[in-house]
Design a protein around this motif. Sequence first.
Motif, short mmCIF file in Angstrom:
data_model
loop_
_atom_site.label_atom_id
_atom_site.label_comp_id
_atom_site.label_asym_id
_atom_site.label_seq_id
_atom_site.Cartn_x
_atom_site.Cartn_y
_atom_site.Cartn_z
N TYR A 1 54.57 58.96 64.85
CA TYR A 1 53.42 59.13 63.96
C TYR A 1 52.89 57.78 63.48
O TYR A 1 51.69 57.55 63.42
N LYS B 1 56.23 66.21 66.19
CA LYS B 1 55.82 65.10 67.06
C LYS B 1 56.21 65.33 68.51
O LYS B 1 55.70 64.65 69.41
N GLN C 1 47.00 65.56 60.72
CA GLN C 1 47.94 64.55 60.23
C GLN C 1 47.25 63.63 59.23
O GLN C 1 46.14 63.16 59.48
N GLU D 1 48.22 60.11 57.26
CA GLU D 1 49.21 59.05 57.11
C GLU D 1 48.83 58.12 55.96
O GLU D 1 47.67 57.73 55.82
N VAL E 1 53.86 60.59 55.94
CA VAL E 1 52.92 61.41 56.69
C VAL E 1 52.96 62.85 56.18
O VAL E 1 54.03 63.39 55.91
#
Length: 685
Positions: A540, A222, A622, A624, A629
């Motif tokens: 995130y 991140k 990514q 989620e 995640v």
Amino acid sequence: MKQKKKKNRRILTSNIYAFLAMKILLTFTVLIFTQLFFHLSNIRIFHIDGFSEWVGIAWGNIIFGMATIGFALLPYLAANLLPFSFRWNKTFRSLTELFLYILPSLFLVVANVSDAAYYQFTYRRLSGDIFRYLGIGGQMGALVPHFLVDYWPATLFGLAVIVFFIWASMRIRLLPRDRYRRHVINDIVGFVLGGLVIVFLFRGGFGKNIHWHDTTKYCQAKNNALVTNSGYNVLRTFTGGTLHEVAFMPDEEAQKIFNPVFTTPQDYSGSDWPEAWAGWTIRAGQYGRLTGIGDSVDWRYSNVVIIVLESFSQEYMGCHNQGIMPSFTPFLDSLAKHCVVYNGRANGKKSIEGIPAILTSVPTLMPFPLTLSDYANDTIDALPAILRRNGFHTAFFHGCYNGVMGFDQFCQKCGFDDYYGQDEYLAASNQSTNQDYDGCWGIFDEPFLQYMVQKIGTFREPFFSTVFTISSHHPYTMPEKYKGHFPEGEHPLLSVVSYTDNALREFFNAARKTDWYQNTLFVITADHPGQGLHREYNDYDGWYRIPMMFYSPLREEVLEPELGPLYGMHKRENRIMQQTDIMPTLLDYLGINGVNTVCFGTSAFRNPDDGWQIAYGNGYYQLETNHGVAVISQYEVENTQHSTRSRRRPVEPTAKNDKQKVKSQLLQAIIQQYNHRLINNQLVP
């Protein structure tokens, strides 16, 4: 009296290798300073865990800085290392200094300094798509002065660095070498050793060539934007609109994990149909009218209006932000009490990514937006086209100047009957003074939404209309009569968010007086979130949070008051609902027969509990879910390329537990099918 001899502040050398080393060091120094400025400008976005990560970020900047300079200055270094005498020619030296050294170095400076301001909008480093985007971005000349003034720290810092760089580069001078000596051996040895230095720089050391995924060696994924730099991103993604086949697993297994082909029954009729008033269920978007012939009922589709709000984040909404700051959306907060509200997620951080995801259920999973990639001409079967085939009149409204980001052409491809932009608004209102023009983007939200209400009144029913607002965007302007009317917040965006919220209030007040209002489903969402202002929205879990609300006046304003709460349609769902889920959810809600299309989202009715969101940014994919995640680097994806797609074993994802493994496998399956379908033009089954 003797005159004082002026000090020569220039660095003079006849050794071309020392000269090149000083030039490299100068570019590297200004690059590191711009990296530091980038971090300080966005310090609230990044959250670094401890001293070791700080050290890793610092070392990563050195590694990626070397690779960037090696890439950007490769032609310059090569031209100066060639073992030929013409490299000492005065004209040749002047041209190479200007075009191969100064301009590329200034590009690195400008890219990094610009991104110091731009990153807070996108949470992504600039990439190669910027050159295609500028070609369709529209009135950049009107926007640049606003950016230069509003982000004056970046402007002043950038000018200071540019002046320093040009001054310093002119101080370093290469003197003519002794022409009475033979330099053949020296030139050949210098060429060989210089080539090794170029390789060292280009690869970021003597190890294997660095890639995006290497940022995780130095920091958390991140925070990888602190390690890489904008120049590196742009240069490395210059052809980022091209995908490659990937092979995480056999195709059959990938389809079992996630099948992007979305189908609806050829005939919804049967005992399993819910009643027309049954709320938020499959086929609830049909309502019955007595025909007057016996007891027969004429089943009709509801109208659908999708309202896409520019730069709206859950953070600004009291119904979502759990009190971390005051609400700037009082109208939407009150409306949410009468809506089906989901945990909304965007599939990207740009408008040019969000609108296609909503209308086609295809996200952008690559460095370039889908509409600017090599697959922009792939055949699609978008939501407007499907609804038009089923009798809907389709229209797209956008108060911006016509042609911005190619939306008008994209809407035509999606199957919209009509497109209404700034040109149509001005023609209809006969304005000669442009009093509703915001001076930059287009028509202020309130008058344009009122225009939309009037225009929809001329449509036959059922209709499908989408509107994309513009006012809640830099440079954050609103009509003079409203200035000072709305509360100020931590960021100038917030007062304009309140203006757009009030414009929605007036839109619904006007729509409520029309004949079409009751029989319409309103979907309220956003193209992407605005700037995150608090810790909860700078991670995130917060980078992509947007509103996702479904409102039916027929049920909330008519049926529930008359018949009781079972007839209403309001509830709060914790399920993650991404932009690509809107299309399949609406097709189920309306009960459209015989649909067979590709959706990289899922219907909220078919998996009410297991929603997820997928996105791409800064070299990482990514996924989620409500349980965490999963992240896969672009390098891992590219490393699975294989010439044959039928003979391979599954690539086991790296995961700490079974739940993480399931998420990683889902992400792999989506990426594999996404690449394959776009490459082979299979977005229509």
